[in-house]
Design an enzyme around this catalytic site. Structure first.
Site, PDB file in Angstrom:
ATOM      1  N   CYS A 103       0.822  -1.225   0.000  1.00 29.66           N
ATOM      2  CA  CYS A 103       0.000   0.000   0.000  1.00 29.66           C
ATOM      3  C   CYS A 103       0.854   1.273   0.000  1.00 29.66           C
ATOM      4  O   CYS A 103       1.622   1.514   0.928  1.00 29.66           O
ATOM      5  CB  CYS A 103      -0.927  -0.007   1.219  1.00 29.66           C
ATOM      6  N   LYS A 139     -10.266  -9.086   5.516  1.00 31.89           N
ATOM      7  CA  LYS A 139     -10.020  -8.095   6.575  1.00 31.89           C
ATOM      8  C   LYS A 139     -10.473  -8.640   7.931  1.00 31.89           C
ATOM      9  O   LYS A 139     -11.628  -9.051   8.074  1.00 31.89           O
ATOM     10  CB  LYS A 139     -10.770  -6.802   6.251  1.00 31.89           C
ATOM     11  N   GLU A 162      -7.004   7.220   7.462  1.00 33.94           N
ATOM     12  CA  GLU A 162      -6.697   8.133   6.356  1.00 33.94           C
ATOM     13  C   GLU A 162      -5.248   8.647   6.481  1.00 33.94           C
ATOM     14  O   GLU A 162      -4.887   9.327   7.470  1.00 33.94           O
ATOM     15  CB  GLU A 162      -7.659   9.331   6.287  1.00 33.94           C
TER      16      GLU A 162
END
Ligand SMILES: N[C@@H](CCC(=O)N[C@@H](CS)C(=O)NCC(=O)O)C(=O)O
Length: 234
Positions: free
Chosen positions: A13, A40, A65
């Site tokens: 990521c 997940k 975030e």
């Protein structure tokens, strides 16, 4: 008080890498906890309402975030990675947003199911990188001698091209000399290099090869593949 920092991550990521680079630049010790985005865990879904990595666990509290995580780190630990002048700071935040849009187009590029869509994404990326070429003034880093948040954000986008370049020449970063110099400086930065594991290029190539995409069709077959890794990097 629990001051520990844990970065809930996925090994490919790019947004995780931004947070990791920021913590390393600030000399903050942290643990990294990789999860499988294709499966997940429940504890992750409870912490992450958007169900995306990264999530930073600061003690017993969770922040999600990447931009917000980096703001928190910027607010709480030095050295600063944004300028102090509010206007310059805002402009650099805008460029971090541009880096996010570039990551979205990179995901579009490697997911494109035909040559036409692929070319569309490559053209959009070319235009976005041309904007950066005309914005770059200082060297080696965006602000000059001091590494900053714009550097952290773009380093993770450039890393894709180290693997894309082994597949073909797509005309996205060529003839952009300032950008290429910047890319090389960023790749050589310790925090950038350490934001992924040594097998990252092989893992990314494996991830790309497994997609039903135009790009996957351009990757030469290799019998000695890396172990299967699920989940999406962007
Ligand atoms: N805007 C988010 C984007 C994060 C993101 O897209 N993460 C991807 C992995 S790189 C993700 O978790 N996607 C969810 C999934 O694959 O199910 C951020 O900046 O943190």
């Amino acid at each position: 008080m629990d001051n520990s920092l844990t970065l809930v991550s996925h090994e490919l990521c790019p947004y995780v890498q931004r947070a990791a680079i920021t913590m390393m630049e600030k000399g903050l010790p942290f643990e990294r906890l990789d999860i499988d985005l294709a499966h997940k865990p429940d504890w992750f879904l409870r912490l992450a309402p958007l169900a995306k990595t990264p999530v930073l666990l600061a003690g017993d509290r969770a922040i999600f975030e990447s931009a917000v995580i980096c703001e928190y780190l910027e607010d709480t630990a030095g050295p600063p990675l944004y300028p102090t002048d509010p206007l310059e700071r805002a402009q650099q935040r805008s460029l971090v947003e541009l880096a996010s849009a570039i990551l979205a187009n990179i995901a579009g590029l490697y997911s494109a199911t035909n040559g036409e869509l692929f070319t569309e994404k490559a053209t959009a990326l070319r235009s976005q990188f041309e904007t950066m070429e005309s914005t770059l003034e200082a060297q080696p880093y965006f602000n000059g001698e001091a590494f900053g948040m714009v550097d952290a954000a773009f380093a993770t986008a450039f890393r894709y091209f180290d693997v894309f370049d082994t597949i073909g020449e797509f005309g996205i970063l060529q003839q952009l000399p300032k950008l290429q110099r910047w890319r090389a400086w960023l790749a050589a930065r310790d925090s950038v290099a350490r934001a992924v594991t040594a097998d990252y290029p092989a893992l990314l190539l494996d991830f790309l090869r497994r997609r039903d995409s135009h790009l996957a069709g351009l990757i030469p077959y290799q019998s000695a593949g890396t172990p299967s890794k699920d989940g999406a990097p962007a």
